[in-house]
Design an enzyme around this catalytic site. Sequence first.
Site, mmCIF file in Angstrom:
data_model
loop_
_atom_site.group_PDB
_atom_site.id
_atom_site.type_symbol
_atom_site.label_atom_id
_atom_site.label_comp_id
_atom_site.label_asym_id
_atom_site.label_seq_id
_atom_site.Cartn_x
_atom_site.Cartn_y
_atom_site.Cartn_z
ATOM 1 N N ARG A 256 -0.278 19.969 -18.637
ATOM 2 C CA ARG A 256 -0.649 21.226 -19.411
ATOM 3 C C ARG A 256 -1.614 20.750 -20.538
ATOM 4 O O ARG A 256 -0.980 20.227 -21.593
ATOM 5 C CB ARG A 256 0.653 21.732 -20.064
ATOM 6 C CG ARG A 256 0.456 23.349 -20.643
ATOM 7 C CD ARG A 256 1.776 23.640 -21.298
ATOM 8 N NE ARG A 256 1.674 22.847 -22.507
ATOM 9 C CZ ARG A 256 2.901 22.581 -23.082
ATOM 10 N NH1 ARG A 256 4.145 22.813 -22.602
ATOM 11 N NH2 ARG A 256 2.770 22.005 -24.564
ATOM 12 N N HIS A 260 1.849 25.096 -25.170
ATOM 13 C CA HIS A 260 2.584 25.974 -24.462
ATOM 14 C C HIS A 260 2.176 27.219 -24.515
ATOM 15 O O HIS A 260 1.802 27.996 -23.304
ATOM 16 C CB HIS A 260 4.334 25.873 -24.517
ATOM 17 C CG HIS A 260 4.775 26.921 -23.985
ATOM 18 N ND1 HIS A 260 5.121 26.940 -22.443
ATOM 19 C CD2 HIS A 260 5.538 27.993 -24.254
ATOM 20 C CE1 HIS A 260 5.635 27.921 -22.108
ATOM 21 N NE2 HIS A 260 5.976 28.738 -23.171
ATOM 22 N N TYR A 269 5.744 17.349 -30.436
ATOM 23 C CA TYR A 269 6.453 16.796 -29.340
ATOM 24 C C TYR A 269 5.760 15.750 -28.518
ATOM 25 O O TYR A 269 6.192 15.279 -27.737
ATOM 26 C CB TYR A 269 7.560 17.768 -28.858
ATOM 27 C CG TYR A 269 6.751 18.907 -28.041
ATOM 28 C CD1 TYR A 269 6.178 18.755 -26.854
ATOM 29 C CD2 TYR A 269 6.794 20.151 -28.868
ATOM 30 C CE1 TYR A 269 5.330 19.776 -26.268
ATOM 31 C CE2 TYR A 269 5.980 21.062 -28.293
ATOM 32 C CZ TYR A 269 5.210 21.127 -26.995
ATOM 33 O OH TYR A 269 4.809 22.042 -26.259
HETATM 34 C C1 LIG Z 1 14.880 32.605 -18.335
HETATM 35 C C2 LIG Z 1 14.012 32.233 -19.446
HETATM 36 N N1 LIG Z 1 14.399 31.237 -20.449
HETATM 37 C C3 LIG Z 1 13.637 30.974 -21.128
HETATM 38 C C4 LIG Z 1 12.373 31.509 -21.200
HETATM 39 C C5 LIG Z 1 11.392 30.861 -22.355
HETATM 40 N N2 LIG Z 1 10.344 30.071 -22.052
HETATM 41 C C6 LIG Z 1 9.140 30.506 -21.795
HETATM 42 S S1 LIG Z 1 8.127 29.579 -21.020
HETATM 43 C C7 LIG Z 1 9.146 28.299 -20.850
HETATM 44 C C8 LIG Z 1 9.087 27.003 -20.449
HETATM 45 C C9 LIG Z 1 8.753 26.967 -19.000
HETATM 46 O O1 LIG Z 1 8.341 25.740 -18.237
HETATM 47 P P1 LIG Z 1 7.599 25.599 -16.834
HETATM 48 O O2 LIG Z 1 8.443 26.418 -15.956
HETATM 49 O O3 LIG Z 1 7.258 24.346 -16.710
HETATM 50 O O4 LIG Z 1 6.276 26.377 -16.989
HETATM 51 P P2 LIG Z 1 5.078 26.006 -18.050
HETATM 52 O O5 LIG Z 1 5.111 26.856 -19.162
HETATM 53 O O6 LIG Z 1 5.164 24.586 -18.194
HETATM 54 O O7 LIG Z 1 4.007 26.465 -16.916
HETATM 55 C C10 LIG Z 1 10.523 28.862 -21.631
HETATM 56 C C11 LIG Z 1 11.914 28.046 -21.813
HETATM 57 C C12 LIG Z 1 11.803 32.355 -20.475
HETATM 58 N N3 LIG Z 1 10.658 32.829 -20.295
HETATM 59 N N4 LIG Z 1 12.712 32.788 -19.435
#
Ligand SMILES: Cc1ncc(C[n+]2csc(CCOP(=O)(O)OP(=O)(O)O)c2C)c(N)n1
Lengths: 358, 358, 325, 325
Positions: A256, A260, A269
């Site tokens: 990434r 985020h 971080y």
């Molecule tokens: C069930 C849920 N918990 C928490 C969140 C908040 N949240 C949004 S994105 C994220 C991280 C997701 O990481 P990843 O699956 O690796 O996808 P990336 O964003 O890195 O593409 C979190 C914790 C959410 N959207 N849904």
Amino acid sequence: MKERYEFHVDSLRYLDEQGYALGDLPEVAEDTDRLLSAYANMVLARTFDTKVIALQRTGQCGTYPSVLGHEVIGTAIGQSMAKDDVLVPYYRDQAAQILRGVTLTELLLYWGGDERGSAWAHCPQDLPIAVPIATQCCHAVGVGTAFRIRGEHRAVVCCLGDGATSKGDFLESVNLAGAWHLPVVFVVNNNQWAISTPRSLQSACETIAQKAISGGLPGHVVDGNDYFAVTEALETALDRARHGKGATVIEAVTYRLGDHTTADDATRYRSAEELKHAWERDGVKRMQNYLHREGFWDAEREQALQADCKGLVETAVKAYLATQPEPPTAIIDYLFETLPAALQAQRDRLVAGAGGEQ
Amino acid sequence: MKERYEFHVDSLRYLDEQGYALGDLPEVAEDTDRLLSAYANMVLARTFDTKVIALQRTGQCGTYPSVLGHEVIGTAIGQSMAKDDVLVPYYRDQAAQILRGVTLTELLLYWGGDERGSAWAHCPQDLPIAVPIATQCCHAVGVGTAFRIRGEHRAVVCCLGDGATSKGDFLESVNLAGAWHLPVVFVVNNNQWAISTPRSLQSACETIAQKAISGGLPGHVVDGNDYFAVTEALETALDRARHGKGATVIEAVTYRLGDHTTADDATRYRSAEELKHAWERDGVKRMQNYLHREGFWDAEREQALQADCKGLVETAVKAYLATQPEPPTAIIDYLFETLPAALQAQRDRLVAGAGGEQ
Amino acid sequence: MTDVTLIEAVNMALAWEMAHDETVVVLGEDVATNGGVFRATVGLRERFGYKRVMDTPLAENLIAGTAVGMAAQGLKPVAEFQFMGFIYAGMDQMICHAARMRNRTRGRLHCPAVFRAPFGGGIHAPEHHSESTEALFAHIPGLRVVIPSSPQRAYGLLLAAIRNPDPVVFLEPKRIYRAVTQAVEDNGEALPLDTCFTLREGEDVTLISWGASLVETLAAADQLAVQGVSAEVIDVATISPLDRETLLCSVAKTGRAVIVHEACRNGGVGAEIAASLAEGAFLDLQAPVVRVTGYDTVMPYYRNEQVYLPQVADVVQAVEQVIAL
Amino acid sequence: MTDVTLIEAVNMALAWEMAHDETVVVLGEDVATNGGVFRATVGLRERFGYKRVMDTPLAENLIAGTAVGMAAQGLKPVAEFQFMGFIYAGMDQMICHAARMRNRTRGRLHCPAVFRAPFGGGIHAPEHHSESTEALFAHIPGLRVVIPSSPQRAYGLLLAAIRNPDPVVFLEPKRIYRAVTQAVEDNGEALPLDTCFTLREGEDVTLISWGASLVETLAAADQLAVQGVSAEVIDVATISPLDRETLLCSVAKTGRAVIVHEACRNGGVGAEIAASLAEGAFLDLQAPVVRVTGYDTVMPYYRNEQVYLPQVADVVQAVEQVIAL
Ligand SMILES: Cc1ncc(C[n+]2csc(CCOP(=O)(O)OP(=O)(O)O)c2C)c(N)n1
Ligand SMILES: Cc1ncc(C[n+]2csc(CCOP(=O)(O)OP(=O)(O)O)c2C)c(N)n1
Ligand SMILES: [Mg+2]
Ligand SMILES: [Mg+2]
């Protein structure tokens, strides 16, 4: 009971970090048009991305998750899928969605806080972006089940992040896809981070692809910045799916490159060094290098492409900014097919222009 | 990125179906007392089981899940655990619970619809029976985390069925146990059925143990009717757990010899033949055969043991049947540590003896 | 005594209690290194170490269930859910286990866990980040549901929630996370969880609200004062178990009540309060209890979220209506 | 025309609709080979094949989410949850997706799924099998929540639920699954989902209930008739969206209302009904609306479940109380 049960996950890479072929390339390498439009889509997605972030910074768009570093995966997905396949995206699949037919204006509306951003005209069966992490995996197996029931030779591509693979939804869906032999391809966009949580804290598994083993599915690791590797893995998996051979998990390893979302500050971080290193493996640049070297690309074409992309994005942004919000009644009119009597009084209030219900 | 990632699950068996050793036996085989008390516990559990089912049939107990076919696994668990380890049981762990110190009367109260059946005096830290499938797996990793935080050398044993392994709770917990290196041993009681759903429909995975791979944990398959195999796998896993070497998944393969519960009729969905075949692999009989052959057992001892067990069960049943229901106020008095003012009026009504709240 | 925001008060309370009770631990997504997406847990990991401040894998059901297991071992876990829109996967564990552990084991084990989540709309968040479903938790016996509406109450109520030997769902109105600062003394003093807070005394009508809606409610009271209407304003704070006493007393005095909440109207906590008042203050009420709430629809995306949210004018209008009777 | 039980009527409706609409499919744990633990789906698999009647792996979240995916493809999945106590893992999908699909996509996709679950106490079931948490679903905009209380209504309402283009949570009071038989014509005629059913007309008081509690409510009405009190009895049936019209009309006539439900009192659906009546019928009400409900506690294990459940005498007493005013 056997004495020992063995499992494996294989991996796929065709290009090195500079875009040199490591050996024979897959068939798709012969299709110059496809390669060129792949590259064009990557650049378009990236151009769009930069613009949305700028809009957000100036208060013209809401929180937005950057596609930076994920353009190759999305592009390969968008290209490999047939029109009547179904995409079950998460929120970082802009590059795939553009190829599916979601307009840039629709994407902007979505992130700009307007529900019409999911009323996609050109890929009406694709599932909307799933915000609650991993929940879309269950939809994907549901869609796959519908195909199986009707005997259709269509496939589902379900996208998720590395963080999402810790959630039961994914693992339950992988299990069902195995048990019911469903035409689903799970593509895990392993970009090493889930907000601030690094891949290493997410799971002790060596690869994410090996989670496929829990459901008896094949799992593959591919270099997510290698267009050929992602495409080849997808084509194989989609072919299996469409021919009744079941589901596959593909782990596409990338990074990434952005925060985020626009609400995040990744410098809190992770190190600048790590980021710098990741940029060296950037898949878009790598693709450009490859095309250059093969003689399909040059500075002039690059300039023209950049201008084209800017133009497309500008047009979309204009249309987005010119879109009036929906009328107040819209907040209630799409809840049910027909408005229940119980909601009529509330709708009347909306027509009268009041905020809140009373 | 490696070219190929390899994983495996190994398996363990010491006895054949008649109770003949297939090769060298593990250390525990030297401990005759332990073997004898293991067998005694299996018989006690089975005697108890028969009685509860009879009570249920005559309206003196509620719906009850038979332990038939699971006595070996539970006994090995109960014996291998240290007193200060924590057991996180599901509803088919009677054999383990008896050894942990849950009294037969408590078990009867629980299935007889009385909450005091979970107020275990002798294993106060063990988790109560979890009725919602697989939810206990999350508790197990929570308990394990507490041990890690406090630096205690204690282990958690978490039990579940084969059906439960399809549920996110298990897979999420396996993942956390790996990521946090927790002192947890998951024991999957693979009895081939989840009510009417056969193992083959539950998952396409070849073994259930391989689900461990999704969290980077070691997985083992053991013959769940082979006391030596289950014990050996448990001792190894518990030792690893207590020494900070992390978690393990053990799949103990057995067969549910009874109906799912007294509310079920298994003849609807499985063949008499399959059941007959399973009885031939019964672990209790196998253990008896082994002890006989080694000269530790004979018909006379068997008779005495049967009588002892009947006696213990009868005493427990008497105590159970003599237990008066709790007073009406009990339905509210254990909800919070101190009764909130909001509930005082409801409690007053209960004291006054009314049903329902008004 | 420092002036802090509501979110800083949350952080202060966590830090105080962790410093004074080593059984308190914090877990959730991004709570450790990152200090939480809203910075509620910032600095805790540095101060109390990674063993007591834990970044979890991404799984809300696991977070809730792990907290239950820790709590059974005598720890006091404070689990963060990033947004209320993501708490639903954790509800199974909250309903089936956290809320029942003490009752199920007849007091042998219990569940002194706190489940924190930011909630509510008004900050232009993407979908799923703006809902108010506190009623779902309030209906579960065995759970306490607490909602602070100021930095001081966030501090005092969170301390109380952590110290409470039973599970508490602690919902933080994120619209006012940083809206105002208030002097909060970091002295470890908890506030009671069994009482509503009367924020403003009045004679003519009782305005009942909680969380961020108190902003509009208090503004309406100001406006009404100008119009010569004296409104009593009550912050329910602990929406379950509910302190009906304070509400009934107030209505006995004013004879009129208006309830304001952001959640959907149908089956919201306002329904329970209205029903309780209509029953318990039947003879005192000079007008029907009126509810000013969000619409019975999915929280709209942010372009239209103000259409959904109760506004000051709505509260004023409702009061005018009940006063007219 | 055959005399059937409520559970047989459920089975009849499923069979009718599957025979007449090939997009209807059934999924859940043990629904195929075993015909469901309560036999709701018995015979369907033999008649409609394994492709349309699916035994799922054991995972409620998956069952709910798979149904959402199928529904997005134009199927009409009817998903069974074995007991309401096990539905919570599926709520995330119901709340976040089933209820929102149409709204989120502005009508592009929708979710014509039915989520069936048996609920309620009184059959001496083990823990977790006896709860009544219908209020949790009723508060979610976008879901219809329907509860039949007789074989005829089970048949007609389930047909309507399956045909409805939006998601329906269909809760079956298992205490009366086999309590009575009733003549049900297997003619495919659905009942409306937007109206309460008046089971008995009366003048002095309106008794409002749903599901199994109607047994006690109707018995109380009988008893009251002997005492010279004429009670109107209304089966709410669709508890959300709520037909307030019928209830208000009845109360306009009787001036008094008693609500009876098995669920916990605090935040139960009775609260919404009481609040709506107290607001909408303020001038008609001659006595407060009284609720006769379960206690605000975890449903007790079966030895004490009768202590928890509202009894006929409780209903009678409540009516006497409101009549006295
Ligand atoms: C069930 C849920 N918990 C928490 C969140 C908040 N949240 C949004 S994105 C994220 C991280 C997701 O990481 P990843 O699956 O690796 O996808 P990336 O964003 O890195 O593409 C979190 C914790 C959410 N959207 N849904
Ligand atoms: C979450 C949940 N869903 C459904 C049920 C109903 N149920 C009780 S036991 C059971 C089957 C469990 O099978 P398995 O895990 O293999 O354990 P076994 O009973 O075979 O020992 C089901 C579906 C439940 N208790 N919890
Ligand atoms: Mg990621
Ligand atoms: Mg089983």
